[in-house]
Design a protein around this motif. Structure first.
Motif, PDB file in Angstrom:
ATOM      1  N   UNK A   1       0.997  -1.177  -0.079  1.00  0.00           N
ATOM      2  CA  UNK A   1      -0.101  -0.207   0.116  1.00  0.00           C
ATOM      3  C   UNK A   1       0.998   1.206   0.073  1.00  0.00           C
ATOM      4  N   UNK A   2       0.233   2.408  -0.715  1.00  0.00           N
ATOM      5  CA  UNK A   2       1.125   3.207  -0.751  1.00  0.00           C
ATOM      6  C   UNK A   2       0.309   4.891  -0.612  1.00  0.00           C
ATOM      7  N   UNK A   3       1.141   5.914  -0.262  1.00  0.00           N
ATOM      8  CA  UNK A   3       0.206   7.281  -0.166  1.00  0.00           C
ATOM      9  C   UNK A   3      -0.133   7.487   1.294  1.00  0.00           C
ATOM     10  N   UNK A   4       0.085   8.682   1.620  1.00  0.00           N
ATOM     11  CA  UNK A   4       0.128   9.245   3.031  1.00  0.00           C
ATOM     12  C   UNK A   4      -1.162   8.583   3.827  1.00  0.00           C
ATOM     13  N   UNK A   5      -2.189   8.839   3.131  1.00  0.00           N
ATOM     14  CA  UNK A   5      -3.692   8.638   4.005  1.00  0.00           C
ATOM     15  C   UNK A   5      -3.891   6.937   3.859  1.00  0.00           C
TER      16      UNK A   5
ATOM     17  N   UNK B   1       3.718   5.142  -9.947  1.00  0.00           N
ATOM     18  CA  UNK B   1       2.587   5.545  -9.151  1.00  0.00           C
ATOM     19  C   UNK B   1       3.228   6.689  -8.228  1.00  0.00           C
ATOM     20  N   UNK B   2       2.222   7.667  -7.732  1.00  0.00           N
ATOM     21  CA  UNK B   2       2.594   8.705  -6.720  1.00  0.00           C
ATOM     22  C   UNK B   2       2.503   8.116  -5.315  1.00  0.00           C
ATOM     23  N   UNK B   3       3.548   7.627  -4.737  1.00  0.00           N
ATOM     24  CA  UNK B   3       3.571   6.946  -3.400  1.00  0.00           C
ATOM     25  C   UNK B   3       3.582   8.269  -2.278  1.00  0.00           C
ATOM     26  N   UNK B   4       4.142   9.210  -2.509  1.00  0.00           N
ATOM     27  CA  UNK B   4       4.029  10.406  -1.632  1.00  0.00           C
ATOM     28  C   UNK B   4       4.963  10.058  -0.555  1.00  0.00           C
TER      29      UNK B   4
ATOM     30  N   UNK C   1       6.010   7.199   0.911  1.00  0.00           N
ATOM     31  CA  UNK C   1       5.691   6.167   2.036  1.00  0.00           C
ATOM     32  C   UNK C   1       4.966   4.926   1.311  1.00  0.00           C
ATOM     33  N   UNK C   2       5.785   3.594   1.752  1.00  0.00           N
ATOM     34  CA  UNK C   2       5.020   2.440   1.310  1.00  0.00           C
ATOM     35  C   UNK C   2       5.164   1.212   2.121  1.00  0.00           C
ATOM     36  N   UNK C   3       3.954   0.700   2.434  1.00  0.00           N
ATOM     37  CA  UNK C   3       3.837  -0.456   3.586  1.00  0.00           C
ATOM     38  C   UNK C   3       3.362  -1.770   2.947  1.00  0.00           C
ATOM     39  N   UNK C   4       4.124  -2.737   3.375  1.00  0.00           N
ATOM     40  CA  UNK C   4       3.739  -4.031   3.074  1.00  0.00           C
ATOM     41  C   UNK C   4       3.084  -4.776   4.128  1.00  0.00           C
ATOM     42  N   UNK C   5       1.807  -5.020   3.918  1.00  0.00           N
ATOM     43  CA  UNK C   5       1.036  -5.504   4.754  1.00  0.00           C
ATOM     44  C   UNK C   5       0.176  -6.795   4.416  1.00  0.00           C
ATOM     45  N   UNK C   6      -0.152  -7.504   5.529  1.00  0.00           N
ATOM     46  CA  UNK C   6      -0.728  -8.668   5.435  1.00  0.00           C
ATOM     47  C   UNK C   6      -2.166  -8.121   4.826  1.00  0.00           C
ATOM     48  N   UNK C   7      -2.967  -9.044   3.848  1.00  0.00           N
ATOM     49  CA  UNK C   7      -4.183  -8.653   3.293  1.00  0.00           C
ATOM     50  C   UNK C   7      -5.183  -8.561   4.544  1.00  0.00           C
TER      51      UNK C   7
ATOM     52  N   UNK D   1     -10.247  -3.971  -3.920  1.00  0.00           N
ATOM     53  CA  UNK D   1      -9.449  -3.226  -3.187  1.00  0.00           C
ATOM     54  C   UNK D   1      -7.868  -3.269  -3.759  1.00  0.00           C
ATOM     55  N   UNK D   2      -7.574  -2.653  -4.660  1.00  0.00           N
ATOM     56  CA  UNK D   2      -5.952  -2.699  -5.103  1.00  0.00           C
ATOM     57  C   UNK D   2      -5.543  -1.377  -4.170  1.00  0.00           C
ATOM     58  N   UNK D   3      -4.111  -1.359  -4.537  1.00  0.00           N
ATOM     59  CA  UNK D   3      -3.317  -0.256  -3.877  1.00  0.00           C
ATOM     60  C   UNK D   3      -3.815   1.158  -4.380  1.00  0.00           C
ATOM     61  N   UNK D   4      -4.035   1.048  -5.808  1.00  0.00           N
ATOM     62  CA  UNK D   4      -4.414   2.217  -6.199  1.00  0.00           C
ATOM     63  C   UNK D   4      -5.852   2.871  -5.716  1.00  0.00           C
ATOM     64  N   UNK D   5      -6.743   2.026  -5.454  1.00  0.00           N
ATOM     65  CA  UNK D   5      -8.099   2.217  -5.022  1.00  0.00           C
ATOM     66  C   UNK D   5      -7.811   2.787  -3.517  1.00  0.00           C
ATOM     67  N   UNK D   6      -6.984   2.069  -2.785  1.00  0.00           N
ATOM     68  CA  UNK D   6      -6.712   2.539  -1.607  1.00  0.00           C
ATOM     69  C   UNK D   6      -5.986   4.034  -1.378  1.00  0.00           C
ATOM     70  N   UNK D   7      -5.261   4.102  -2.062  1.00  0.00           N
ATOM     71  CA  UNK D   7      -4.544   5.456  -2.398  1.00  0.00           C
ATOM     72  C   UNK D   7      -5.538   6.617  -2.672  1.00  0.00           C
TER      73      UNK D   7
END
Length: 249
Positions: free
Chosen positions: A6-10, A66-69, A71-77, A136-142
């Protein structure tokens, strides 16, 4: 266990704030010293989470294009919100349910914007089919800016069957169309409600439209033929909240 980036501040901050989300690794742009990055750092430290200051180029290689701002996190689904969980939620609501049903939205930016709007409008859950629709992709979450972690999102195998079950539970399902429907503003949206919006290009599928209690359209002027699905969702949801006596307090 499956995992995802996941990426992006929010989006990353929302993941840190959700107990159900397990962050495996966290990478931060070491050149950023602003308050937003500091707050994410503080949340990580509070949770005893190791994080890695890296160069921006390293983040670019983790999530290219992508615009990660910074920050990038590796998360369990996260566990998916199930149909049974949705019905449990509806059974325990004190207010009339308000659901957003999306019939085949495939663009991740549109889904992310719909989730963000849904949270702002007080929606209790967002529903979408599993087939021919984005999840719910990473792009959707951002794009959702944290709403994807806070608004229940349910993907179902058979959308028509779920709509029948919702109607049996007393929800009034209102589908949106470009032409041939009644005015949105003349439609009663105050009771238990599911607003049903179609895909970006073709609108509601025939079977989906047939399972709606009524069809409405947004009155428009000018030569524009239709609205983007996330814009239409905002118009419809906030009209519903206006009728329900939405209060800033």
């Amino acid at each position: 266990m499956s995992s995802e980036l996941r990426y992006g501040l929010h989006a990353v901050r929302a993941a840190l704030e959700q107990p159900a989300t397990q962050i495996i690794s966290l990478w931060l742009d070491q050149s950023r010293k602003d308050r937003a990055i500091q707050e994410i750092t503080e949340l990580a430290l509070e949770q005893g989470l190791d994080f890695y200051p890296v160069n921006r180029e390293d983040l670019d290689s983790l999530v290219p294009g992508v615009r990660h701002q910074g920050v990038v996190a590796h998360c369990s689904a996260q566990p998916t919100f199930t149909e049974e969980g949705l019905f449990d939620l509806l059974d325990n609501l004190k207010a009339p349910p308000l659901l957003l049903i999306l019939d085949g939205v495939q663009d991740p930016h549109n889904l992310g914007a719909c989730l963000r709007t849904a949270e702002a409008a007080g929606v209790h859950g967002v529903i979408a089919p599993k087939d021919r629709a984005v999840g719910l992709t990473a792009a959707v979450r951002k794009v959702a800016s944290g709403a994807a972690e806070r608004v229940p999102f349910v993907r179902v195998t058979n959308l028509a069957r779920l709509m029948r079950k919702l109607r049996e539970r007393g929800l009034w399902l209102v589908g949106t169309v470009v032409k041939g429907g009644g005015s949105l503003y003349n439609t009663d949206l105050k009771g238990p409600l599911g607003l049903v919006l179609g895909a970006e290009d073709r609108g509601l599928r025939r079977l989906t439209a047939e399972h709606c209690d009524c069809l409405v359209q947004i009155p428009m002027q000018g030569a524009v033929g239709s609205l983007n699905v996330s814009v239409a969702a905002g118009v419809c949801l906030f009209e519903a909240q206006r009728q329900r006596g939405f209060d800033l307090a």
